[in-house]
Write an enzyme that holds these catalytic residues in place. Structure first.
Site, PDB file in Angstrom:
ATOM      1  N   GLY A  45     -11.284 -10.462   1.981  1.00 13.99           N
ATOM      2  CA  GLY A  45     -11.522  -9.067   1.649  1.00 13.99           C
ATOM      3  C   GLY A  45     -10.267  -8.496   1.017  1.00 13.99           C
ATOM      4  N   GLN A  50      -4.689  -1.841  -1.543  1.00  8.90           N
ATOM      5  CA  GLN A  50      -3.765  -2.960  -1.338  1.00  8.90           C
ATOM      6  C   GLN A  50      -3.128  -3.437  -2.642  1.00  8.90           C
ATOM      7  OE1 GLN A  50      -6.797  -5.259   1.210  1.00  8.90           O
ATOM      8  NE2 GLN A  50      -4.802  -5.897   1.990  1.00  8.90           N
ATOM      9  N   CYS A  88      -3.968  -9.790   7.555  1.00 10.45           N
ATOM     10  CA  CYS A  88      -4.122  -8.894   6.402  1.00 10.45           C
ATOM     11  C   CYS A  88      -3.157  -9.336   5.309  1.00 10.45           C
ATOM     12  CB  CYS A  88      -3.812  -7.462   6.841  1.00 10.45           C
ATOM     13  SG  CYS A  88      -3.953  -6.251   5.517  1.00 10.45           S
ATOM     14  N   LEU A  89      -3.641  -9.379   4.064  1.00 11.70           N
ATOM     15  CA  LEU A  89      -2.778  -9.782   2.947  1.00 11.70           C
ATOM     16  C   LEU A  89      -1.606  -8.817   2.763  1.00 11.70           C
ATOM     17  CD1 LEU A  89      -5.483 -10.859   0.322  1.00 11.70           C
ATOM     18  CD2 LEU A  89      -3.978 -12.358   1.631  1.00 11.70           C
ATOM     19  N   HIS A 130     -12.688  -3.809   8.407  1.00 10.92           N
ATOM     20  CA  HIS A 130     -11.246  -3.908   8.098  1.00 10.92           C
ATOM     21  C   HIS A 130     -10.956  -3.263   6.730  1.00 10.92           C
ATOM     22  CE1 HIS A 130      -7.381  -6.459   8.033  1.00 10.92           C
ATOM     23  NE2 HIS A 130      -7.462  -5.991   6.803  1.00 10.92           N
ATOM     24  N   GLU A 131     -11.797  -3.586   5.725  1.00 12.51           N
ATOM     25  CA  GLU A 131     -11.531  -3.091   4.362  1.00 12.51           C
ATOM     26  C   GLU A 131     -11.830  -1.600   4.240  1.00 12.51           C
ATOM     27  OE1 GLU A 131      -9.813  -4.971   2.580  1.00 12.51           O
ATOM     28  OE2 GLU A 131     -10.188  -6.801   3.729  1.00 12.51           O
ATOM     29  N   HIS A 134      -8.968   0.279   5.302  1.00 14.04           N
ATOM     30  CA  HIS A 134      -7.931   0.383   4.261  1.00 14.04           C
ATOM     31  C   HIS A 134      -8.177   1.598   3.359  1.00 14.04           C
ATOM     32  CE1 HIS A 134      -5.206  -3.002   4.534  1.00 14.04           C
ATOM     33  NE2 HIS A 134      -6.181  -3.892   4.582  1.00 14.04           N
TER      34      HIS A 134
END
Ligand code: ZN
Length: 196
Positions: A45, A50, A88-89, A130-131, A134
């Site tokens: 994701g 991000q 997480c990236l 999660h996304e 963000h």
């Protein structure tokens, strides 16, 4: 297709609520780049904030299909939740246990601007929660089970990965240094909208 730069914890854009992505603003090249960057970085994701674009758009995959959700809203969820590991990236090298609803219903627009609803459970439900977080300036560490944050490092004896429990304070100071040394000039040079 371009590989977009992923910003890391400490960058102010990650803490902003992303603006609605209007139909006439939708940029298909940007959406392709977002998907491409997610795959290149082995993510499942990736949300626009991000890559320093504060707009309500995210890419996700359940490892079979890929999804683009624009202006997504969770309109219903199960009572039950499950705790599982998340990373997480934007917070590379760390993981924590996070509780997420098992099943959610999300309303969103597709890249053509058409409304749709998706009912999902399991991995994709977790990824979407999660996304969507963000897009609202929320990171998984905000929801981590107490004491569950770990730092991942390579075992010097080559026996896999070491999971070392850390305090949130240690995670914060880790990224504070990185942000100031690597990201500050980058952030000063670009405006969040340049890429759209
Ligand atoms: Zn993330």
């Amino acid at each position: 297709m371009k590989l977009l730069d992923i910003i890391t914890y400490g960058h102010p854009t990650l803490r902003m609520k992303a603006a609605d992505y209007h139909r006439d603003e939708i940029n298909h090249n940007f959406i392709d780049d977002l998907l491409n960057t997610m795959y290149e970085k082995d993510g499942i994701g990736l949300a626009a904030p991000q890559v320093d674009v504060s707009r309500q758009v995210l890419a996700a995959t359940d490892l079979q299909n890929e999804y683009i959700l624009i202006n997504p809203k969770i309109i219903a969820h199960s009572e039950s939740s499950t705790v599982d590991i998340e990373g997480c990236l934007s917070i590379p090298g760390f993981q924590a246990n996070v509780s997420r609803y098992d099943k959610i219903v999300v309303k969103a627009q597709d890249p053509e601007g058409k409304n749709f609803e998706i009912t999902t459970r399991g991995l994709l439900a977790r990824v979407l929660q999660h996304e969507i977080d963000h897009l609202n300036g929320i990171l998984y560490i905000d929801r981590a089970e107490p004491g569950s944050v770990v730092r991942l490092t390579d075992d010097p004896n080559n026996e896999g990965t070491i999971h070392k429990p850390v305090l949130l304070k240690e995670l914060q100071s880790h990224f504070k240094e990185r942000y100031h040394s690597e990201r500050q000039t980058d952030f000063q040079r670009r405006t969040p909208l340049e890429i759209v």
